[in-house]
Design a protein around this motif. Structure first.
Motif, short mmCIF file in Angstrom:
data_model
loop_
_atom_site.label_atom_id
_atom_site.label_comp_id
_atom_site.label_asym_id
_atom_site.label_seq_id
_atom_site.Cartn_x
_atom_site.Cartn_y
_atom_site.Cartn_z
N GLU A 1 53.46 49.32 60.03
CA GLU A 1 53.17 50.67 60.53
C GLU A 1 51.79 51.10 60.02
O GLU A 1 51.56 51.13 58.81
N ILE A 2 50.89 51.44 60.94
CA ILE A 2 49.60 52.01 60.59
C ILE A 2 49.80 53.53 60.60
O ILE A 2 50.19 54.10 61.63
N LEU A 3 49.56 54.18 59.48
CA LEU A 3 49.85 55.61 59.37
C LEU A 3 48.72 56.46 59.95
O LEU A 3 47.54 56.20 59.70
N VAL A 4 49.13 57.47 60.70
CA VAL A 4 48.22 58.43 61.32
C VAL A 4 48.21 59.67 60.44
O VAL A 4 49.27 60.25 60.16
N GLU A 5 47.03 60.05 60.01
CA GLU A 5 46.87 61.12 59.04
C GLU A 5 47.56 62.41 59.47
O GLU A 5 47.48 62.84 60.61
N GLY A 6 48.23 63.03 58.48
CA GLY A 6 48.79 64.36 58.68
C GLY A 6 50.28 64.38 58.92
O GLY A 6 50.97 63.37 58.87
N ASP A 7 50.76 65.59 59.19
CA ASP A 7 52.15 65.85 59.51
C ASP A 7 52.16 66.23 60.99
O ASP A 7 51.88 67.38 61.35
N ASN A 8 52.42 65.25 61.84
CA ASN A 8 52.24 65.41 63.27
C ASN A 8 53.57 65.51 64.01
O ASN A 8 54.50 64.76 63.72
N ASP A 9 53.62 66.41 64.99
CA ASP A 9 54.75 66.38 65.90
C ASP A 9 54.46 65.30 66.96
O ASP A 9 53.37 64.71 66.99
N TRP A 10 55.41 65.02 67.83
CA TRP A 10 55.29 63.94 68.81
C TRP A 10 54.07 64.14 69.72
O TRP A 10 53.32 63.20 69.97
N SER A 11 53.85 65.34 70.16
CA SER A 11 52.72 65.63 71.06
C SER A 11 51.38 65.37 70.37
O SER A 11 50.50 64.70 70.94
N ASP A 12 51.22 65.87 69.15
CA ASP A 12 49.98 65.65 68.40
C ASP A 12 49.78 64.17 68.10
O ASP A 12 48.68 63.64 68.20
N PHE A 13 50.86 63.49 67.72
CA PHE A 13 50.78 62.07 67.42
C PHE A 13 50.30 61.28 68.64
O PHE A 13 49.40 60.45 68.54
#
Length: 174
Positions: free
Chosen positions: A88-100
């Protein structure tokens, strides 16, 4: 290879030898929970996480089957959890599905440190598991996309993740 050891209880013995790697992406945090904790809470797991800063975390021993790919198919094999390692490559932050989903479309989301760590990790895994072929180093979207999951295709790691860069670094044909 040096990793920060984390624990995820969701794993079992493998029924097939390791012969591939699936690259995923997910939010670093979801509803305030760190990625590994979130996965553990919902009954899923990945073998490794690559942090935004390139830090590598081992959550499940790659000799074991983690629950990262679900319904999946590649090269005539189905249910790839049994024979593939999940990163898993982590995407910065605390993201909801839409933002992710928006972030994984943007190449700026994925950092040089993440590519470097991902390439080192893949190279090490290929040494540890010589049955891993370059053709079996794939994106989650390639093995669990619309052809396999028409009602729930997986978009990760996303078009923003430069898989060509990774494949060239490990000498994988694109």
């Amino acid at each position: 290879m040096e990793f920060t050891e984390l624990h995820n209880p969701n794993f079992e013995d493998r029924s097939r030898p390791v012969n591939g790697i699936i690259i995923h992406s997910m939010s670093e945090y979801i509803n305030g929970m760190f990625a590994n904790d979130f996965l553990a809470d919902i009954g899923l797991s990945a073998h490794f996480l690559v942090g935004v800063d390139g830090a590598m975390y081992k959550c499940v021993d790659p000799d074991k089957k983690a629950y990262h790919a679900g319904l999946s198919e590649w090269g005539g094999q189905k249910y790839l959890n049994s024979s593939y390692v999940g990163i898993e490559i982590l995407v910065e932050g605390d993201n909801d599905w839409s933002d992710f989903k928006k972030k994984i479309e943007d190449p700026a989301t994925f950092k040089a440190e993440q590519y470097s760590s991902c390439i080192k990790l893949i190279t090490w895994l290929k040494t540890e598991f010589p049955e891993i072929t370059n053709e079996n180093i794939v994106r989650h979207s390639e093995v669990s996309g619309p052809a396999v999951r028409p009602n729930d295709p997986k978009p990760d790691p996303g078009v923003g993740f430069n898989m060509i860069r990774v494949r060239e670094a490990i000498k994988t044909p694109t």
